[in-house]
Design a protein around this motif. Structure first.
Motif, PDB file in Angstrom:
ATOM      1  N   TYR A 213       0.821  -1.210   0.000  1.00 61.01           N
ATOM      2  CA  TYR A 213       0.000   0.000   0.000  1.00 61.01           C
ATOM      3  C   TYR A 213       0.858   1.265   0.000  1.00 61.01           C
ATOM      4  N   MET A 214       1.887   1.278   0.863  1.00 60.88           N
ATOM      5  CA  MET A 214       2.666   2.500   0.982  1.00 60.88           C
ATOM      6  C   MET A 214       3.488   2.778  -0.275  1.00 60.88           C
TER       7      MET A 214
ATOM      8  N   ALA B 243       1.180   4.219  -2.786  1.00 62.00           N
ATOM      9  CA  ALA B 243       0.859   5.577  -2.359  1.00 62.00           C
ATOM     10  C   ALA B 243       1.971   6.554  -2.750  1.00 62.00           C
TER      11      ALA B 243
ATOM     12  N   PRO C 206      -5.082   9.129  -1.679  1.00 58.33           N
ATOM     13  CA  PRO C 206      -5.127   8.064  -0.662  1.00 58.33           C
ATOM     14  C   PRO C 206      -6.154   6.982  -0.991  1.00 58.33           C
TER      15      PRO C 206
ATOM     16  N   SER D 241      -4.824   4.633  -3.797  1.00 57.21           N
ATOM     17  CA  SER D 241      -3.766   3.720  -3.355  1.00 57.21           C
ATOM     18  C   SER D 241      -4.346   2.504  -2.646  1.00 57.21           C
ATOM     19  N   LEU D 242      -5.467   2.672  -1.915  1.00 57.97           N
ATOM     20  CA  LEU D 242      -6.123   1.544  -1.254  1.00 57.97           C
ATOM     21  C   LEU D 242      -7.016   0.773  -2.218  1.00 57.97           C
TER      22      LEU D 242
ATOM     23  N   THR E 152      -0.975   4.371   4.660  1.00 62.11           N
ATOM     24  CA  THR E 152      -1.268   5.312   3.574  1.00 62.11           C
ATOM     25  C   THR E 152      -1.513   6.712   4.115  1.00 62.11           C
ATOM     26  N   GLU E 153      -2.206   6.811   5.242  1.00 67.07           N
ATOM     27  CA  GLU E 153      -2.443   8.119   5.850  1.00 67.07           C
ATOM     28  C   GLU E 153      -1.132   8.783   6.259  1.00 67.07           C
TER      29      GLU E 153
END
Length: 331
Positions: A149-150, A153, A196, A199-200, A268-269
């Motif tokens: 995920y990251m 992102a 964001p 990306s998810l 991600t946040e």
């Protein structure tokens, strides 16, 4: 059905107790002293003042009693709905701090989970009977589902944010704006939300599409599908039965995937400095804020347990074989 609900409720209650206990223990395994960190930020130099402040704040946060008593006090406060006071943002209550972050996290997670599940299952079902889409979807899906995920992102922030300049790469809204109930502020929120969310959404989309494609193919080759085809049943009817049967493992997969998605959302946040629970947890760890960390993790635990409980009930409602089995067991 009633017995099933009672048994499931008991399991979830025990899981909640165990998770909350771990939620209390883990922050206290962190090195350092949260009260001392708070005093250091105040830049107090006189030793007597430091000692007095240390004693005062330990009493305020309930850290001046044995650990077993702290644990019991924690449960007592929790049952009263009191999550304590934030060390980092003293004297703001933890519930108030979390209340400001939860809407951002929910606005990010719920659409990404539901839309990726719906879109992925739909694309997977289409790919199972369309060779061109299958040849396209399969490699793209494997690439997407293999991406952390990251990492995705960061890639989206660089390509669509920095290079293309289409979207902002940090914050929940423009720092020059004041939160208000207006269309301008809502559109700015949406503008910061897109990257964001993507990306998810994209990582989950690939996994659901591949899973549904494989399940549909398996179901279409099952004995009941061949039997229906031999009887001359319409192809659409056979595919309908195959889709319904393939949806059951996908429902189970959704329950199992929620915890992973939550972890991905939090990371991600942090990448996008999005003002949700992920960024809040990072700040709590950096400032050794036990109570804020406990409150944020508690909300996540409750959310995951509720989501899994709902999926369990939906599974029973969707699969008639489960209801028949429960009636047989009751009889």
């Amino acid at each position: 059905m009633r017995t099933y609900l009672l048994r499931k409720t008991a399991i979830y209650v025990l899981t909640f107790v165990a998770a909350v206990s771990l939620n209390w223990v883990l922050p206290r395994l962190m090195p350092g002293d949260p009260v001392q960190t708070m005093i250091n930020r105040a830049a107090v130099a006189h030793p007597e003042s430091i000692a007095a402040m240390h004693t005062y704040y330990e009493n305020v946060f309930g850290l001046d009693v044995p650990l077993w008593q702290q644990y019991l006090n924690y449960w007592g406060a929790l049952l009263r709905g009191d999550l304590g006071t934030s060390v980092w943002l003293f004297p703001t209550p933890v519930s108030e701090v979390i209340g400001g972050a939860v809407p951002y996290t929910l606005a990010l997670m719920l659409p990404s989970i539901l839309l990726s599940w719906i879109a992925g299952n739909s694309l997977g079902a289409l790919a199972a009977r369309n060779r061109w889409l299958d040849n396209t979807l399969l490699p793209v899906g494997y690439v997407l589902t293999a991406m952390p995920y990251m990492w995705l992102a960061i890639l989206l922030a660089w390509s669509l944010g920095i290079v293309a300049g289409w979207f902002p790469v940090a914050g929940g809204y423009d720092f020059s704006m004041v939160p208000t109930w207006s269309w301008a502020f809502f559109l700015d929120l949406l503008h910061h939300w897109v990257l964001p969310f993507l990306s998810l959404f994209l990582v989950q989309l690939g996994g659901w599409a591949i899973g549904m494609r494989n399940l549909i193919i398996y179901e279409l080759e099952a004995d009941y599908a061949n039997y229906l085809s031999a009887l001359g049943a319409p192809r659409r009817l056979v595919r309908g039965y195959a889709f319904r049967n393939a949806m059951l493992p996908q429902l189970t997969g959704l329950a199992l995937q929620i915890g992973t998605v939550v972890g991905g959302a939090l990371v991600t946040e942090v990448v996008f400095a999005y003002p949700g629970l992920g960024k809040l947890i990072l700040s709590a760890i950096q400032n050794q804020d036990f109570f804020l960390l406990q409150g944020a993790l508690l909300f996540i635990v409750i959310g995951v347990l509720i989501a899994n409980f709902v999926i369990d009930i939906v599974y029973v409602a969707v699969d008639p074989r489960t209801r028949t089995g429960m009636q047989g067991a009751t009889a």
